[in-house]
Design a protein around this motif. Structure first.
Motif, short mmCIF file in Angstrom:
data_model
loop_
_atom_site.label_atom_id
_atom_site.label_comp_id
_atom_site.label_asym_id
_atom_site.label_seq_id
_atom_site.Cartn_x
_atom_site.Cartn_y
_atom_site.Cartn_z
N ILE A 126 4.27 5.21 -7.96
CA ILE A 126 5.29 4.01 -8.42
C ILE A 126 4.99 3.11 -7.09
O ILE A 126 5.40 3.60 -5.88
N ARG A 127 4.66 1.80 -7.36
CA ARG A 127 4.58 0.70 -6.38
C ARG A 127 5.45 -0.33 -6.45
O ARG A 127 5.74 -0.71 -7.54
N GLY A 138 -2.43 -1.05 7.25
CA GLY A 138 -2.14 -0.05 6.40
C GLY A 138 -0.96 0.90 7.10
O GLY A 138 -1.00 0.69 8.23
N LEU A 139 -0.52 1.95 6.49
CA LEU A 139 0.40 2.94 7.04
C LEU A 139 -0.19 3.61 8.35
O LEU A 139 0.49 3.68 9.24
N ASP A 177 1.04 -1.40 -0.15
CA ASP A 177 -0.02 0.11 -0.13
C ASP A 177 0.94 1.41 0.29
O ASP A 177 0.41 2.37 -0.31
N GLU A 178 2.15 1.21 0.39
CA GLU A 178 3.16 2.47 0.29
C GLU A 178 3.64 2.49 -0.99
O GLU A 178 4.05 1.58 -1.55
N ALA A 208 -0.98 9.02 2.59
CA ALA A 208 -0.95 8.03 3.75
C ALA A 208 -1.93 7.34 3.70
O ALA A 208 -3.40 7.95 3.26
N ASN A 209 -1.97 6.04 3.57
CA ASN A 209 -2.98 5.15 3.41
C ASN A 209 -3.56 4.45 4.67
O ASN A 209 -2.96 4.11 5.55
#
Length: 818
Positions: A174-175, A639-640, A75-76, A500-501
């Motif tokens: 970009i993951r 998540g984060l 997710d980041e 931020a997710n």
């Protein structure tokens, strides 16, 4: 009985000094073998500055996060924010395409790149659903550019994801892969290249019995490679009309690691130079500089080797350990060498000087090391992994330092020839430090109530300041104010509503349960609720799930009419529309649901702020989550954002636990050392006051309590009590001999006081070294810890004598009255 045990222990230390003097080569060889064994592990040392590094490997929060990433990917993301003159100008779009393509071609560990170039686009054509990349047909005319602008700005999914609400900014997402490529995946690649020939399996073993290799998270080194390649591509394309800001947590992790690499050597070298200067001023001889430094450097190599040997990685927190051990270890050497040089000067016998120094100060040095180790070990129960590791390995390092001081240093002294000029022996002359210390002691003994009243006033003011403290966890703000990531993060917050997710995964019973219209309606209700929420500086820029895809499919299949941007209330129709979408050749659903359609992912994208604000946001969201999805099999918030919230929770819990443990353990040690419950308890007041002063100054300066600054209290009390141990240990000895408080205080301060003063200068300077850092968390940590140690010395040369005056005066008065 305790006093007799102390006397015997001191005698044992003295005898050990004689034995070491008689067998120095044997001792040195043994210690060097230990150093070589531990230091040989140094080449395999590893570093980790990731968000995950703040958690223990078996922490439920981390395990849930890993399970989420195994299903849905990482997710980041790295977000490249671009602000051209016109997002939809053809020249810019061509540059965007070139940037996008180079990212795909050169960045390692890449999962996907998504931008306006390749984002999924849907359109209906005679009842047929057409799935394609947005710019599959490259626009060339003004009319086609205008159509593209309208399609992008009208699409609710693109908004605050790939284009800002005003259309002036665009982003490239970009993951990276969530996990490193496993051995099994490499074997599969080889199989695809070489054919599907069967391999023999061990007899009695079936396919189902072959254990699967556990997934390994993308390592810190791999993340560095990933971010480094992105930065290089951005540098290749960045121009005045193609400005690129890079943000996101992977960039933060990489930049923190880079800062750590830059500053650790700077801290160590600065500490060594500062210590060498102070030692040369104190002892004015080469051995007084070289031997303490050699002892502590060997201790440091051994301690860092322990990290590598146990597979523990160095983190942004543990980077303070080398400078800390240098300062603490030299302090132990100073206490021993001051007594050794003085006795050697007075008596001229090296063997007796070594034995006397160990007998006089060996026990006190050992006790001070135990109190320092006890202060550090109070971090071991803390659930913030880097803090816990610092406690364990810091305590081990302190014990290694004291072992080298009490064993290796005397052996080195035994081998080195010494000579003193008897003409320089002026025993009755007091140096300026002795005169200042004696004046402080006389003042405290003469006016004890005044000293105590001032101390109480300082404690009251400090309490007011400490009440203003706030907890914090915002690693981006650790970086210097002008850092590129800080400005990029602010720009992303302002124009794309953050990076931020917060991830919500809802698990339903049965296959295709996600396709239920009633469940879809609840997803939509939650999305609308989430996007309406704010908390302090937090804005939720987007809440998205499979329901957004379903609504868009339904709209484009109905001639793109706005009124059809809704969830069909027919389960079969939803199933048919999703089937059309899957058959269109896109794999977007993999990021939204699992294969059986029994799990659904909801992603909330928020502005990046301090984690203490996310605590309030979660408190607003959790009741709604429970209301809408409490009846399902399960739901998980991960998540984060939840990871950061959990970190700040652990910081708050850890502060209370570590302070209580440190206070209890050190108080118990003081009671045992002083052989008196009353004296042991009273002796802790000069040690708790500096902690309160340090916290008060933090509150007044607006410095937050974070994963670094919570270390101040327990480290400072472990170090502050060292001076108190030496003061009380010698005061008790001289008071038993002379029976006079004033004389006992004077002899204590003029004998061991100079060592207390120098060790305080060394320790405080060792922490003040961190103020040369460019990282804000290290600056505040070094400033407050150094200040606390100075206040601790003032407590030992003013408050402690004043308290001893009142305690022993009252004791003597009672004895005379009887």
């Amino acid at each position: 009985m305790i006093k007799e045990a102390i006397r015997r222990t001191e005698a044992a230390f003295e005898n050990s000094g004689y034995w070491i003097h008689d067998h120095p080569k044997r001792v040195i060889l043994m210690m060097l073998l230990i150093v070589v064994f531990l230091a040989s592990q140094l080449p395999s040392i590893q570093f980790d500055t990731s968000t995950e590094s703040f958690f223990e490997k078996d922490d439920p929060t981390l395990l849930e996060y890993d399970a989420f990433r195994e299903q849905f990917g990482r997710d980041e993301i790295v977000l490249a924010l671009i602000h051209p003159k016109d997002v939809f100008e053809i020249t810019f779009l061509e540059k965007l395409k070139a940037f996008h393509q180079e990212l795909e071609e050169t960045v390692p560990h890449l999962d996907e790149v998504r931008s306006l170039v390749n984002v999924t686009s849907m359109r209906g054509e005679e009842g047929e659903l057409i799935i394609e990349e947005l710019m599959e047909d490259w626009p060339e005319t003004e009319e086609e550019i205008a159509q593209l602008r309208k399609r992008v700005l009208d699409n609710k999914f693109y908004r605050n994801f790939l284009v800002s609400e005003d259309g002036l900014y665009t982003a490239v997402m970009i993951r990276s892969n969530a996990f490193a490529e496993s051995i099994q995946e490499e074997a599969l690649d080889a199989m695809l290249e070489g054919g599907f020939e069967e391999e023999e399996q061990p007899s009695g073993t079936s396919d189902s019995e072959v254990p699967e290799e556990p997934l390994q998270r993308l390592s810190d080194e791999q993340n560095t490679e990933f971010v480094g390649a992105i930065k290089q591509v951005a540098a290749n394309h960045r121009t005045l009309d193609f400005p690129i800001d890079l943000g996101g947590s992977p960039v933060m992790v990489s930049d923190l690691k880079q800062k750590m690499f830059e500053e650790m050597p700077k801290f160590v070298i600065s500490s060594i130079l500062m210590i060498a200067l102070l030692l040369s001023l104190l002892f004015r001889r080469i051995s007084g500089v070289i031997l303490p430094l050699l002892t502590v450097v060997l201790s440091l190599f051994s301690t860092i080797g322990l990290f590598s040997m146990t597979g523990t990685k160095l983190t942004i927190i543990s980077q303070i350990l080398p400078s800390f051990l240098l300062a603490v270890g030299v302090g132990y050497s100073v206490h021993l060498l001051v007594i050794f040089y003085r006795h050697l000067r007075d008596q001229g016998n090296k063997r007796e000087a070594i034995g006397y120094a160990l007998g006089h100060s060996g026990l006190a040095i050992l006790i001070t090391s135990l109190t320092t180790a006890g202060g550090l070990l109070s971090f071991s129960p803390v659930k913030v992994a880097p803090v816990s590791d610092l406690g364990i390995f810091g305590a081990a390092g302190v014990l290694i330092c004291v072992s080298f001081t009490l064993i290796l240093l005397p052996a080195l002294l035994a081998l080195i020839p010494f000579s003193f000029d008897s003409k320089k022996k002026i025993p009755n002359q007091k140096n300026p430090a002795d005169r200042i210390l004696k004046s402080c002691g006389d003042f405290a003994v003469s006016r004890p109530w005044f000293v105590i009243a001032v101390s109480l006033g300082i404690a009251l003011i400090s309490s007011i300041g400490a009440a203003q403290l706030r907890f914090s966890h915002d690693p981006i703000k650790w970086l210097p104010d002008g850092h590129s990531l800080r400005s990029a993060n602010q720009a992303i917050n302002d124009h794309m509503k953050g990076s931020a997710n917060l991830e919500l995964v809802v698990r339903r019973e049965g296959e295709n349960a996600v396709k239920d219209p009633e469940f879809m309606n609840r997803l939509e209700e939650f999305n609308q609720f989430a996007e309406s929420q704010t908390y302090k500086d937090i804005l939720i820029g987007k809440s998205s799930s499979i329901v957004d895809t379903v609504k868009e499919i339904n709209q484009v299949l109905n001639e793109d009419q706005e009124e059809y941007y809704r969830v069909p209330q027919d389960r079969e129709l939803i199933a048919q529309e999703l089937l059309l979408f899957e058959n269109g050749g896109t794999d977007d659903l993999e990021n939204l649901v699992d294969t059986p359609f029994s799990q659904s992912r909801i992603t909330l994208k928020s502005t990046w702020v301090d984690a203490n604000q996310f605590v309030g946001l979660l408190e607003q969201l959790e009741p709604k989550v429970d209301q809408l999805f409490g009846g399902e099999i399960s739901f998980t918030l991960t998540g984060l954002i939840p990871m950061m919230v959990k970190t700040i929770t652990f910081v708050m819990e850890g502060m209370m636990i570590s302070y209580l443990i440190a206070g209890f353990v050190i108080t118990l040690l003081m009671i045992v050392l002083l052989a008196s419950l009353k004296l042991g308890l009273w002796s802790m007041i000069p040690n708790f006051l500096p902690i309160l002063v340090g916290l008060g100054v933090m509150g007044m300066l607006g410095l937050p309590l974070d994963a670094m600054s919570i270390l101040v209290g327990s480290i400072a009390i472990g170090l502050a009590v060292d001076d108190t141990v030496h003061f009380m240990h010698n005061f008790r000895r001289y008071h038993l001999i002379h029976g006079d408080v004033r004389l006992a205080v004077e002899k204590t301060l003029t004998s061991t006081g100079r060592a207390l003063l120098l060790t305080t200068i060394v320790l405080s300077s060792g922490f003040f070294i961190f103020t040369i850092s460019t990282m804000n968390n290290l600056i505040s940590f070094g400033l407050i810890t150094g200040l606390t140690i100075i206040v601790a010395l003032l407590g030992d040369i003013l408050l402690a004598p004043a308290m001893m005056t009142l305690i022993y005066r009252n004791h003597e008065s009672k004895r005379e009255s009887t």
